[in-house]
Design an enzyme around this catalytic site. Structure first.
Site, mmCIF file in Angstrom:
data_model
loop_
_atom_site.group_PDB
_atom_site.id
_atom_site.type_symbol
_atom_site.label_atom_id
_atom_site.label_comp_id
_atom_site.label_asym_id
_atom_site.label_seq_id
_atom_site.Cartn_x
_atom_site.Cartn_y
_atom_site.Cartn_z
ATOM 1 N N GLY A 127 0.647 -1.278 0.091
ATOM 2 C CA GLY A 127 0.012 -0.036 0.103
ATOM 3 C C GLY A 127 0.851 1.177 -0.181
ATOM 4 O O GLY A 127 0.134 2.324 -0.476
ATOM 5 N N ASP A 160 -4.850 2.146 11.032
ATOM 6 C CA ASP A 160 -6.286 1.744 11.270
ATOM 7 C C ASP A 160 -6.263 1.196 12.853
ATOM 8 O O ASP A 160 -6.066 2.086 13.703
ATOM 9 C CB ASP A 160 -6.725 0.681 10.375
ATOM 10 C CG ASP A 160 -8.195 0.420 10.400
ATOM 11 O OD1 ASP A 160 -8.986 0.478 11.595
ATOM 12 O OD2 ASP A 160 -8.832 0.401 9.426
ATOM 13 N N LEU A 205 1.037 -2.445 12.531
ATOM 14 C CA LEU A 205 2.023 -1.274 13.001
ATOM 15 C C LEU A 205 2.879 -2.012 14.296
ATOM 16 O O LEU A 205 4.018 -1.824 14.224
ATOM 17 C CB LEU A 205 1.508 -0.120 13.362
ATOM 18 C CG LEU A 205 2.435 1.206 13.774
ATOM 19 C CD1 LEU A 205 3.171 1.382 12.436
ATOM 20 C CD2 LEU A 205 1.812 2.350 14.069
ATOM 21 N N LYS A 229 -6.629 6.681 11.091
ATOM 22 C CA LYS A 229 -8.025 6.649 11.735
ATOM 23 C C LYS A 229 -7.765 6.465 13.238
ATOM 24 O O LYS A 229 -8.066 5.459 13.780
ATOM 25 C CB LYS A 229 -8.767 5.259 11.181
ATOM 26 C CG LYS A 229 -8.728 5.258 9.753
ATOM 27 C CD LYS A 229 -9.422 3.982 9.203
ATOM 28 C CE LYS A 229 -9.813 3.711 7.704
ATOM 29 N NZ LYS A 229 -10.348 2.588 7.330
ATOM 30 N N ASP A 271 -5.837 -0.370 -2.043
ATOM 31 C CA ASP A 271 -6.478 -1.355 -2.929
ATOM 32 C C ASP A 271 -7.919 -1.850 -2.260
ATOM 33 O O ASP A 271 -7.956 -1.773 -0.996
ATOM 34 C CB ASP A 271 -5.842 -2.327 -3.265
ATOM 35 C CG ASP A 271 -5.735 -3.472 -2.214
ATOM 36 O OD1 ASP A 271 -5.282 -3.178 -1.212
ATOM 37 O OD2 ASP A 271 -6.096 -4.857 -2.336
ATOM 38 N N ARG A 286 -5.363 0.913 -6.758
ATOM 39 C CA ARG A 286 -4.098 1.331 -6.259
ATOM 40 C C ARG A 286 -3.524 2.529 -7.227
ATOM 41 O O ARG A 286 -2.874 3.239 -6.927
ATOM 42 C CB ARG A 286 -2.979 0.218 -6.328
ATOM 43 C CG ARG A 286 -3.319 -0.763 -5.186
ATOM 44 C CD ARG A 286 -2.072 -1.362 -5.034
ATOM 45 N NE ARG A 286 -2.133 -2.979 -4.359
ATOM 46 C CZ ARG A 286 -2.284 -3.164 -3.174
ATOM 47 N NH1 ARG A 286 -2.321 -2.078 -2.414
ATOM 48 N NH2 ARG A 286 -2.600 -4.190 -2.719
HETATM 49 P P1 5GP Z 1 -4.252 -2.055 11.102
HETATM 50 O O1 5GP Z 1 -3.596 -3.291 11.341
HETATM 51 O O2 5GP Z 1 -3.935 -0.615 11.625
HETATM 52 O O3 5GP Z 1 -5.880 -2.448 11.536
HETATM 53 O O4 5GP Z 1 -4.582 -2.060 9.349
HETATM 54 C C1 5GP Z 1 -3.475 -1.825 8.540
HETATM 55 C C2 5GP Z 1 -3.818 -2.287 7.271
HETATM 56 O O5 5GP Z 1 -5.154 -2.614 6.908
HETATM 57 C C3 5GP Z 1 -3.148 -1.164 6.474
HETATM 58 O O6 5GP Z 1 -2.024 -1.319 6.291
HETATM 59 C C4 5GP Z 1 -4.267 -1.709 4.980
HETATM 60 O O7 5GP Z 1 -3.439 -2.677 4.389
HETATM 61 C C5 5GP Z 1 -5.536 -2.021 5.852
HETATM 62 N N1 5GP Z 1 -6.372 -0.948 5.685
HETATM 63 C C6 5GP Z 1 -6.994 -0.375 6.963
HETATM 64 N N2 5GP Z 1 -7.820 0.531 6.669
HETATM 65 C C7 5GP Z 1 -7.879 0.460 5.302
HETATM 66 C C8 5GP Z 1 -8.768 1.114 4.345
HETATM 67 O O8 5GP Z 1 -9.388 2.018 4.621
HETATM 68 N N3 5GP Z 1 -8.569 0.780 2.988
HETATM 69 C C9 5GP Z 1 -7.649 -0.073 2.672
HETATM 70 N N4 5GP Z 1 -7.487 -0.385 1.413
HETATM 71 N N5 5GP Z 1 -6.939 -0.715 3.464
HETATM 72 C C10 5GP Z 1 -6.948 -0.561 4.782
HETATM 73 MG MG MG Z 2 -0.565 -1.509 4.814
#
Ligand code: 5GP
Ligand code: MG
Length: 178
Positions: A48, A106, A111, A134, A162, A168
């Site tokens: 991403g 998110d 992370l 977010k 994506d 993308r």
């Molecule tokens: P986390 O582990 O912080 O919940 O999510 C991280 C990963 O989830 C991001 O690197 C991404 O790949 C995916 N992700 C989270 N939110 C979104 C979104 O709104 N759109 C898309 N396309 N991917 C997301």
């Molecule tokens: Mg990602």
């Protein structure tokens, strides 16, 4: 383009090219000031972040390096469950100033795994730069140092992000239409 259809879903324009550019200009200004003379190593998290990483790195002054990593997720044994592994890190990062580049943070679960893995390799410092954040979804205590744009809990695509492989290459960021 105000709306775009990807697979079965419709997305509406949310963040235009100029807003993305201006967020990156602000981030690069802050990073350039904080890292002057430190030869930071940027680590972009694939897939991403590839466009954001390129556009941000283009604005970094002086000595700086970049490499790319990927979080690979696979099924381990029944006792270990799902395994997440950071792949692609070939350089020695000990005593380096690391800036992790993410497309979007998110919940922060991804992370946290990335940071834990990098921390084991004894870098001088680790900071996180993400284009999108977010805050309402974030569950972790790790400080996200450089945030481009804070967004609500909507599903976003475009500019590297994506929906099941598509979107993308969109120049703007779109959000899922209700
Ligand atoms: P986390 O582990 O912080 O919940 O999510 C991280 C990963 O989830 C991001 O690197 C991404 O790949 C995916 N992700 C989270 N939110 C979104 C979104 O709104 N759109 C898309 N396309 N991917 C997301
Ligand atoms: Mg990602």
């Amino acid at each position: 383009m105000q709306t775009v259809k990807l697979h079965d879903k419709t997305f509406e324009l949310f963040i235009d090219e100029n807003a993305i550019k201006s967020a990156i200009a602000d981030l690069s200004l802050r990073i350039n000031t904080a890292y002057e003379g430190k030869n930071p190593l940027f680590l972009g998290i694939l897939n991403g972040s590839f466009l954001f990483a390129a556009d941000l790195f283009r604005q970094i002054n002086g000595s700086a390096e970049i490499s790319f990593l990927k979080m690979a997720s696979y099924q381990g044994t029944s006792t270990t469950g799902k395994i997440n592994e950071l792949i692609g890190l070939n350089e020695d990062i000990s005593n380096r100033h690391i800036i992790v580049i993410e497309d979007i943070v998110d919940t922060g679960i991804t992370l946290e795994k990335i940071i834990a893995d990098l921390q084991k390799r004894q870098p001088a410092s680790i900071a996180i730069a993400t284009l999108l954040f977010k805050p309402a979804a974030y569950q972790k205590n790790i400080k996200v140092n450089y945030v481009g744009i804070e967004v609500a809990n909507d599903f976003l695509v475009g500019y590297g992000l994506d929906y099941d492989g598509l979107g993308r290459n969109l120049k703007e960021i779109y959000r899922l239409k209700a």
